[in-house]
Design an enzyme around this catalytic site. Structure first.
Site, PDB file in Angstrom:
ATOM      1  N   GLU A 508     -22.349  13.145 -41.256  1.00 15.86           N
ATOM      2  CA  GLU A 508     -22.481  12.852 -39.822  1.00 15.86           C
ATOM      3  C   GLU A 508     -23.950  12.749 -39.411  1.00 15.86           C
ATOM      4  O   GLU A 508     -24.309  11.954 -38.548  1.00 15.86           O
ATOM      5  CB  GLU A 508     -21.758  13.942 -39.013  1.00 15.86           C
ATOM      6  CG  GLU A 508     -21.823  13.805 -37.515  1.00 15.86           C
ATOM      7  CD  GLU A 508     -21.067  12.584 -36.968  1.00 15.86           C
ATOM      8  OE1 GLU A 508     -20.434  11.852 -37.753  1.00 15.86           O
ATOM      9  OE2 GLU A 508     -21.133  12.359 -35.744  1.00 15.86           O
ATOM     10  N   THR A 619     -19.150  -2.680 -29.027  1.00 12.58           N
ATOM     11  CA  THR A 619     -19.508  -1.548 -29.875  1.00 12.58           C
ATOM     12  C   THR A 619     -18.306  -0.948 -30.605  1.00 12.58           C
ATOM     13  O   THR A 619     -18.464  -0.092 -31.470  1.00 12.58           O
ATOM     14  CB  THR A 619     -20.267  -0.481 -29.063  1.00 12.58           C
ATOM     15  OG1 THR A 619     -20.887   0.436 -29.960  1.00 12.58           O
ATOM     16  CG2 THR A 619     -19.348   0.250 -28.104  1.00 12.58           C
TER      17      THR A 619
HETATM   18  C1  DMJ Z   1     -16.970   3.995 -31.928  1.00 15.21           C
HETATM   19  O1  DMJ Z   1     -16.050   4.344 -30.988  1.00 15.21           O
HETATM   20  C2  DMJ Z   1     -18.038   3.104 -31.367  1.00 15.21           C
HETATM   21  O2  DMJ Z   1     -18.688   2.455 -32.395  1.00 15.21           O
HETATM   22  C3  DMJ Z   1     -19.041   3.867 -30.559  1.00 15.21           C
HETATM   23  O3  DMJ Z   1     -20.090   3.039 -30.103  1.00 15.21           O
HETATM   24  C4  DMJ Z   1     -19.632   4.962 -31.373  1.00 15.21           C
HETATM   25  N1  DMJ Z   1     -18.670   5.749 -32.051  1.00 15.21           N
HETATM   26  C5  DMJ Z   1     -17.488   5.229 -32.605  1.00 15.21           C
HETATM   27  C6  DMJ Z   1     -17.479   5.057 -34.102  1.00 15.21           C
HETATM   28  O4  DMJ Z   1     -18.220   5.919 -34.815  1.00 15.21           O
END
Ligand code: DMJ
Length: 644
Positions: A508, A619
């Site tokens: 992580e 994202t």
């Molecule tokens: C996702 O939900 C998206 O990429 C977000 O921007 C960050 N975290 C998670 C994946 O790790």
């Protein structure tokens, strides 16, 4: 004549009694009304209709939609109205001269679309061809009624440079790559089947206990894994599964929840997932749902500054709160800064400017406010509009804000200059203050706490390899190669964080101090929850460089996922990437389906599957189309001219 046979009507017809005249007039006016009314039932293309009824009169109020069928409609237009797509000026804008010459994509595009539509329907086991066709015809019908100021799916499709699914669904010619791609598809099917079997309608699958997880991130909304999977299933050609997902949205996605949700999570997963599903398929249901959901998010912006709070009640109260853990009631940069792409598309579909206004207001405030060393801290007060504390990170709390700056620029067909300026100045500040070289020569992004560097990089920050890569080409000419190199170095470091673990999956967070070098030094940082960011960067770097190492690295990840995360009933995160006797966390995250597996699949596909010339990924890896304002306006003008 009919009139002669009427009792009491004279042969001349002129000597009628008053009551007879009245009946005659009534009949005549009825006939005229009937004829005029019939115009409404004529297809749009009939010239009479265009003469008698203006466009707006024929429009339904709802926004239009369509399908591949619509795209074929404009093939019937005269040749001189066509223009070759894909011809852009240096700035990426379609030249006006070209636009005025012609107006439709090249024939191969159309041919491929038709073939894709056909083969999709053949593959479709649950939805017979006739039903699939009639569904898309229904969508087409409403689209035909679109005015220049309602969204038209047909016009949107015409303004794409390439077919979204490529010539052959992006199938690579190299058999080894194709085999790898098939493996990823099998993983998706396995993850989906188990979700369906044990957790259908819940948000995530718990693969060890074989049940569903709801959690409290989505305010009572359900089916996060379904919404997050729609586009992945579709691009992989898993049509039976896609149809199940679509049917669930039609019959069971209930947006009338009254719970408290993360505005950010609902936006990136639900709004993003539904938008992508609509743009890829033209299915009205996705558009209707996303419009309904979008409205529910608006009250979150009712703060003194218009900066939304993190948590929103999805019920009628629309009340919002800041996260309890966020310092002094602040809002989080990565949350309020990760709305732009989806909200601009909500305006695009609804033609309601309010969504764009909300995110432009955030943009303006961030542009104006003073930034320490040009950096954007992670916490901001929605009341005063000031930074609350000076913690800067390209990983968690900050990450996707930067991503959305460059993607807003790209999604605007490179017209959003403010986004461009903000992105490149932020990147300069990041380079000047956060980018570091480790003793072992690895480039990384440190975190910044009021001027003091924390030599740690989160897994989340690994998306930045891809981000810097896709932004390289639009940087200052003398910086382009440098940005591409920086992107490659960051991606290399993130790969190192995987290859230095026993499981070949990354932790992580990893550090570059205390004797560590791209490794987690704290127990609490050793877990891997099926995150996509490292693979995301492999995918972008592959597309940008075609260096085969990125595909090899992606394959290493596939093998590690199979070995350590695949369990009997799905995929699970693991608690410690440094031990081979893994302990599973019993959670198949929805982003594994929407991002990790999608990016892997794209990595082993040809570049024409969701080409970057037409699509940006939000994202959560949901593809959203680039908005070609000038092309869309041209299409509207052209339609007007044809109808005149
Ligand atoms: C996702 O939900 C998206 O990429 C977000 O921007 C960050 N975290 C998670 C994946 O790790």
């Amino acid at each position: 004549m009919v009139f002669r046979k009427l009792p009491g009507v004279s042969a001349s017809g002129m000597g009628l009694r008053l009551s007879q005249k009245f009946v005659f007039l009534l009949f005549l006016s009825g006939l005229v009304t009937l004829c005029f009314g019939a115009l409404f039932f004529l297809p749009d293309s009939v010239r009479l209709k265009r003469i008698f009824l203006s466009k707006t009169e024929t429009q339904p109020v709802t926004v239009g939609s369509g399908s591949e069928n619509d795209a074929r409609e404009h093939l019937k237009r005269p040749k001189e109205q066509e223009h070759p797509r894909g011809m852009t000026s240096a700035k990426g804008e379609t030249s006006t001269k070209l636009k005025s010459l012609s107006r439709k994509p090249s024939v191969p595009h159309e041919a491929t679309e038709a073939r894709l539509a056909g083969s999709r329907a053949q593959e479709d086991l649950t939805l017979p061809r006739s039903k699939a066709e009639s569904a898309s015809e229904k969508a087409t019908a409403s689209d035909h009624g679109a005015t220049s100021d309602t969204f038209s799916y047909t016009k949107f499709k015409r303004c794409l440079l390439k077919p979204p699914l490529g010539r052959d669904y992006g199938k690579p010619s190299d058999p080894k790559t194709n085999e790898r791609r098939e493996k990823v598809k099998e993983m998706m099917k396995f993850a989906w089947d188990n979700y369906k079997r044990y957790a259908w309608g819940k948000n995530e699958l718990r693969p060890l206990t074989r049940n569903g997880h709801i959690g409290n991130m989505f305010g009572g909304l359900r089916g996060a894994s379904i919404i997050d999977s729609l586009d992945t299933l579709y691009i992989m050609g898993l049509m039976e599964e896609y149809n199940d997902a679509k049917e669930w949205v039609q019959t069971s996605l209930d947006l009338n929840s009254n719970g408290e949700a993360s505005l950010f999570e609902v936006n990136i997963r639900y709004v993003g997932g539904l938008l992508s599903a609509y743009y890829l398929t033209g299915e009205e249901v996705f558009k209707n749902k996303v419009m309904e959901l979008g409205e529910k998010l608006l009250p979150a912006f009712n703060t003194p500054t218009g900066i939304p709070r993190g948590v929103i009640n999805l019920g009628s109260s629309g009340t919002s709160w800041s996260w309890g853990w966020a310092s002094a009631g602040s809002s989080i940069l990565a949350e309020f800064g990760t709305l732009h792409l989806e909200f601009v598309h909500l305006t695009e579909l609804s033609r309601n400017p309010i969504y764009t206004e909300k995110v432009m207001n955030i943009r303006k405030l961030l542009n104006k406010i003073e930034k320490p060393h040009g950096l954007y801290p992670n916490f901001l007060s929605p009341v005063s509009g000031n930074w609350v504390q000076h913690h800067v990170s390209i990983g968690g709390l900050g990450d996707s804000f930067y991503e959305y700056l460059i993607k807003s620029f790209l999604m605007s067909d490179k017209t959003d200059d403010d986004a461009k300026k903000m992105y490149y100045s932020a990147l300069e500040a990041i380079e000047a203050n956060l980018v570091q070289k480790s003793a072992g020569g690895l480039t990384y992004m440190a975190e910044w706490r009021g001027g003091i560097l924390d030599h740690k990089m989160g897994h989340l920050a690994c998306f930045s390899g891809g981000m810097i890569g896709i932004g390289a080409d639009d940087g200052a000419p003398e910086k382009r190669q440098h940005y591409l190199d920086l992107a490659a170095e960051i991606t290399h470091t993130c790969h190192e964080s995987y290859s230095r673990s026993a499981t070949k999956l990354g932790p992580e967070a990893f550090r570059f101090d205390g004797g560590g070098e791209a490794t987690a030094t704290r127990l609490s940082d050793r877990y891997y929850i099926l995150r996509p960011e490292v693979i995301e960067s492999y995918m972008y770097m592959w597309r940008l460089t075609h260096d085969p190492k990125y595909r090899e690295w992606g394959w290493e990840a596939v093998e590690a996922l199979e070995q350590h995360c695949r369990v009997e009933s799905g995929f699970s995160g693991i608690r410690d990437v440094y031990t081979m006797t893994v302990s599973h966390d019993n959670m198949q995250q929805s982003f594994f389906l929407s991002e990790t597996l999608k990016y892997l699949y794209l990595l082993f596909s040809d570049d024409d599957l969701l080409p970057l010339e037409d699509w940006v990924f939000n994202t959560e890896a949901h593809p959203l189309p680039i908005i070609r304002k000038s092309c869309l306006q041209d299409e509207a003008t052209q339609d007007k001219t044809v109808s005149e």
